[in-house]
Design an enzyme around this catalytic site. Structure first.
Site, PDB file in Angstrom:
ATOM      1  N   ARG A 191       4.065  13.521  -8.309  1.00 33.11           N
ATOM      2  CA  ARG A 191       4.167  12.564  -9.412  1.00 33.11           C
ATOM      3  C   ARG A 191       2.862  12.562 -10.193  1.00 33.11           C
ATOM      4  O   ARG A 191       1.776  12.605  -9.612  1.00 33.11           O
ATOM      5  CB  ARG A 191       4.447  11.181  -8.826  1.00 33.11           C
ATOM      6  CG  ARG A 191       4.517  10.081  -9.842  1.00 33.11           C
ATOM      7  CD  ARG A 191       5.346   8.932  -9.340  1.00 33.11           C
ATOM      8  NE  ARG A 191       4.602   8.057  -8.448  1.00 33.11           N
ATOM      9  CZ  ARG A 191       5.133   6.958  -7.907  1.00 33.11           C
ATOM     10  NH1 ARG A 191       6.382   6.617  -8.139  1.00 33.11           N
ATOM     11  NH2 ARG A 191       4.414   6.201  -7.116  1.00 33.11           N
TER      12      ARG A 191
ATOM     13  N   ARG B  89      -1.540  -1.045 -10.145  1.00 30.35           N
ATOM     14  CA  ARG B  89      -0.380  -1.913 -10.376  1.00 30.35           C
ATOM     15  C   ARG B  89      -0.816  -3.363 -10.498  1.00 30.35           C
ATOM     16  O   ARG B  89      -1.944  -3.688 -10.113  1.00 30.35           O
ATOM     17  CB  ARG B  89       0.572  -1.827  -9.161  1.00 30.35           C
ATOM     18  CG  ARG B  89       0.917  -0.427  -8.761  1.00 30.35           C
ATOM     19  CD  ARG B  89       0.944  -0.282  -7.227  1.00 30.35           C
ATOM     20  NE  ARG B  89       1.013   1.136  -6.859  1.00 30.35           N
ATOM     21  CZ  ARG B  89       2.131   1.800  -6.701  1.00 30.35           C
ATOM     22  NH1 ARG B  89       3.267   1.185  -6.778  1.00 30.35           N
ATOM     23  NH2 ARG B  89       2.122   3.087  -6.422  1.00 30.35           N
TER      24      ARG B  89
ATOM     25  N   ASP C 142       8.239   6.282   8.044  1.00 31.43           N
ATOM     26  CA  ASP C 142       7.826   7.614   8.512  1.00 31.43           C
ATOM     27  C   ASP C 142       6.947   8.350   7.499  1.00 31.43           C
ATOM     28  O   ASP C 142       6.520   9.469   7.741  1.00 31.43           O
ATOM     29  CB  ASP C 142       9.072   8.461   8.848  1.00 31.43           C
ATOM     30  CG  ASP C 142       9.978   8.643   7.637  1.00 31.43           C
ATOM     31  OD1 ASP C 142       9.653   8.117   6.544  1.00 31.43           O
ATOM     32  OD2 ASP C 142      11.016   9.317   7.781  1.00 31.43           O
TER      33      ASP C 142
ATOM     34  N   GLY D  28       2.621   3.762   1.425  1.00 34.19           N
ATOM     35  CA  GLY D  28       3.072   4.071   2.781  1.00 34.19           C
ATOM     36  C   GLY D  28       3.544   5.503   2.935  1.00 34.19           C
ATOM     37  O   GLY D  28       3.728   5.998   4.043  1.00 34.19           O
TER      38      GLY D  28
ATOM     39  N   GLY E   2       0.847  -1.199   0.000  1.00 32.88           N
ATOM     40  CA  GLY E   2       0.000   0.000   0.000  1.00 32.88           C
ATOM     41  C   GLY E   2       0.874   1.238   0.000  1.00 32.88           C
ATOM     42  O   GLY E   2       2.068   1.171   0.280  1.00 32.88           O
TER      43      GLY E   2
ATOM     44  N   ASP F  45       4.497  -4.819  -7.399  1.00 31.04           N
ATOM     45  CA  ASP F  45       3.872  -3.559  -6.967  1.00 31.04           C
ATOM     46  C   ASP F  45       4.465  -2.373  -7.724  1.00 31.04           C
ATOM     47  O   ASP F  45       3.939  -1.274  -7.657  1.00 31.04           O
ATOM     48  CB  ASP F  45       4.024  -3.355  -5.460  1.00 31.04           C
ATOM     49  CG  ASP F  45       5.451  -3.529  -4.990  1.00 31.04           C
ATOM     50  OD1 ASP F  45       6.022  -4.607  -5.230  1.00 31.04           O
ATOM     51  OD2 ASP F  45       6.009  -2.579  -4.407  1.00 31.04           O
TER      52      ASP F  45
HETATM   53  P1  AMP Z   1       9.173   0.756  -2.986  1.00 30.73           P
HETATM   54  O1  AMP Z   1      10.297  -0.158  -2.698  1.00 30.73           O
HETATM   55  O2  AMP Z   1       9.568   2.202  -3.081  1.00 30.73           O
HETATM   56  O3  AMP Z   1       8.329   0.332  -4.121  1.00 30.73           O
HETATM   57  O4  AMP Z   1       8.242   0.742  -1.695  1.00 30.73           O
HETATM   58  C1  AMP Z   1       7.750  -0.427  -1.142  1.00 30.73           C
HETATM   59  C2  AMP Z   1       6.744  -0.113  -0.068  1.00 30.73           C
HETATM   60  O5  AMP Z   1       7.364   0.561   1.032  1.00 30.73           O
HETATM   61  C3  AMP Z   1       5.600   0.775  -0.519  1.00 30.73           C
HETATM   62  O6  AMP Z   1       4.439   0.272   0.081  1.00 30.73           O
HETATM   63  C4  AMP Z   1       5.974   2.118   0.038  1.00 30.73           C
HETATM   64  O7  AMP Z   1       4.850   2.932   0.238  1.00 30.73           O
HETATM   65  C5  AMP Z   1       6.640   1.744   1.343  1.00 30.73           C
HETATM   66  N1  AMP Z   1       7.584   2.767   1.828  1.00 30.73           N
HETATM   67  C6  AMP Z   1       8.781   3.108   1.289  1.00 30.73           C
HETATM   68  N2  AMP Z   1       9.356   4.097   2.005  1.00 30.73           N
HETATM   69  C7  AMP Z   1       8.502   4.393   3.033  1.00 30.73           C
HETATM   70  C8  AMP Z   1       8.522   5.331   4.113  1.00 30.73           C
HETATM   71  N3  AMP Z   1       9.538   6.167   4.313  1.00 30.73           N
HETATM   72  N4  AMP Z   1       7.471   5.335   4.963  1.00 30.73           N
HETATM   73  C9  AMP Z   1       6.437   4.497   4.781  1.00 30.73           C
HETATM   74  N5  AMP Z   1       6.358   3.604   3.800  1.00 30.73           N
HETATM   75  C10 AMP Z   1       7.366   3.540   2.909  1.00 30.73           C
HETATM   76 MG    MG Z   2       6.797   0.980  -5.086  1.00 31.53          MG
END
Ligand code: AMP
Ligand code: MG
Length: 510
Positions: free
Chosen positions: A183, A190, A132, A99, A97, A275
């Site tokens: 963005r 996805r 965070d 985050g 989701g 994702d």
């Molecule tokens: P990504 O590897 O960027 O595709 O992210 C994978 C997941 O980690 C996604 O659900 C993001 O929303 C979550 N995520 C990445 N960085 C953070 C953050 N600083 N705080 C909360 N969720 C995060």
């Molecule tokens: Mg991602």
């Protein structure tokens, strides 16, 4: 500006936000407001994109503009949500989701197109887990530069409208300046969104998501297969729902085309989890991605990709693997009998390899000035790549030299195998009816002179993050807007990293 920083803006700024996604089952999203930030300032802004979206921010230096692109103030019509999704990360199913990303709404452009406007790094959401919800300035500048470069290269991609520095520091390996990236995406649906609803929803909910996605990205399917014909088929005992099979075919085709385009410019996504694969066919999520300098199919940049799962050469195969997960999610819609559904999906998934191969051949043909691919051309292409690999040639610059008749400047030119190959290639070009000029034009339009090379991107980011000096970031963005245009001024950006520069590694601490 109103006193309450969370009150919607009443200014006429061209916002035309809709919230079509909110009609979907509520388990697919959470309503959530961006968290406030201390001192937002717009550091990079995309006027050209603003124009095409129909937004009109009057004064970028004003606090109120920064307020909107940081999430402190909501634009007119915004109904912010974080999306729920799951995904296979490095092969393992996980519930994820948004985050740290919040979608403000879907902007309807003056041309009637619909784009998600999303704030990345906008604060915690119900899906943040231990994160965070925030993003660091460096990686957001990186996503801005690389996604815009991809767009200019003619590769489907999400785009970047703004980067706002938040005036806050966030904790990563060390304290880093925070930022929010705006963005813009055809949508954020996805493969993982389908995996999520398949896992946690019922068939009606899965159908609602599929129908919404078809309507949004592939409306022509609805014209081709109306409900009557589907019922006809059911009565005829076929029980195949052609609408969803076509939907699957379309997604397969867009990914085959997209990944071929990546390969042809040496782009390595770095984290092709399901994702991070958009149903729209846009490149999404610029985390540990990078462009290859030296041609080596084994290239991996991401520090977390220890097994090389997402290495350059594996990208097409992983694309197909991800699409298999997508097909599995659609199964209940494909056929009443699941075993029949599996057979249908397997058959249609096979098309990926053929289509990818065709797109790649066509694209590589253009890079080499070949208008009509003939049976023997693939061998010619493979031979060149093999020599380039052995010679550790720069991927981009080798094709540039071939396009501009500058082979003599390449060290590969001393390799007899290359000289032989070159003769063969020239002979092949002469077999075509197209003139030398036409060949040159095709090649120069297919081989970028500038790509976002890691060492230059990193240098620009360092100046911005360490000294608030954005000159190099802006310059690089400008140069990357015209990757196929020859210019003496841009020559410095064509250079690969020097031998003293360390091999590039990307980290996920974004
Ligand atoms: P990504 O590897 O960027 O595709 O992210 C994978 C997941 O980690 C996604 O659900 C993001 O929303 C979550 N995520 C990445 N960085 C953070 C953050 N600083 N705080 C909360 N969720 C995060
Ligand atoms: Mg991602």
């Amino acid at each position: 500006m109103s006193d309450d920083p969370r009150k919607p803006s009443t200014k006429e700024e061209g916002w035309n936000l809709k919230a079509g996604y909110l009609q979907l089952p509520t388990k697919l999203f959470s309503k959530v407001r961006p968290g406030p930030v201390k001192d937002p300032k717009i550091v990079i802004y995309n006027k050209e994109l603003e124009n095409s979206l129909g937004i009109k921010i009057q004064d970028l230096d004003k606090r109120e503009s920064a307020s909107i692109f940081s999430g402190n103030e909501l634009p007119k019509g915004a109904q912010p949500i974080a999306q729920a999704y799951a995904g296979h990360q490095f092969g393992h199913f996980t519930v994820l989701g948004d985050g740290r990303a919040i979608i403000l709404g879907e902007q309807i452009t003056p041309r009637g197109e619909r784009y998600d406007i999303q704030l990345k790094g906008a604060g915690p959401t119900p899906y943040s887990r231990r994160g965070d919800g925030r993003a660091a300035l460096g990686p957001m500048l990186r996503e801005y530069m690389i996604s815009e470069a991809m767009y200019a290269l003619g590769i489907p991609s999400t785009r970047a409208l703004a980067v706002v520095s938040t005036g806050e520091r966030i904790l990563r390996e060390k304290r880093l300046p925070g930022a929010v990236l705006t963005r813009v995406a055809a949508s954020h649906i996805r493969v993982g969104t389908f995996e999520y609803i398949r896992q946690f929803g019922n068939v009606e909910e899965l159908k609602a998501l599929a129908d919404y996605t078809i309507q949004r990205h592939f409306p022509h399917i609805l014209k081709e297969s109306n409900q009557d014909s589907i019922e006809d088929q059911e009565q005829a005992g076929l029980q195949i729902n052609t609408k969803y099979v076509k939907f699957f075919d379309e997604v397969v085709d867009r990914q085959a085309s997209l990944i071929a385009k990546w390969q042809l410019v040496g782009f390595i996504h770095g984290v092709m989890n399901t994702d991070n694969m958009a149903i729209s066919g846009e490149t999404i999520d610029y985390g540990p991605c990078a462009f290859m300098n030296t041609y080596d199919p084994e290239t991996v940049f991401s520090s977390i990709d220890r097994g090389g799962r997402y290495a350059y050469k594996n990208q097409p195969g992983i694309g197909q693997w991800n699409l298999a997960r997508f097909g599995e999610s659609l199964l209940p819609l494909i056929h009443k009998d699941p075993s029949q559904g599996v057979k249908i999906i397997e058959k249609h998934l096979q098309k990926f390899a053929t289509q990818y191969h065709e797109y790649w051949l066509e694209g590589m043909g253009k890079k080499l000035g070949i208008f009509q691919i003939a049976a023997k051309d693939e061998e010619l292409m493979d031979q060149l790549l093999q020599i380039m690999k052995e010679e550790k040639s720069d991927f981009t610059n080798t094709f540039v030299a071939l396009s501009y008749g500058k082979e003599k400047e390449l060290s590969i030119n001393e390799n007899q195998e290359f000289v032989n190959w070159h003769n063969k290639w020239q002979k092949r070009l002469k077999e075509q009816k197209e003139s030398k000029e036409e060949v040159e034009k095709l090649m120069r339009g297919s081989n970028p002179l500038v790509i976002p090379r890691n060492h230059q991107v990193e240098k620009a980011i360092h100046a911005a993050v360490d000294n608030s000096d954005y000159r190099e970031v802006r310059k690089l963005i400008e140069v990357l807007q015209n990757p196929y245009r020859e210019s003496e001024e841009n020559e410095a950006y064509q250079k690969p990293p020097g031998p003293s520069e360390k091999p590039y590694v990307t980290y996920c601490g974004t």
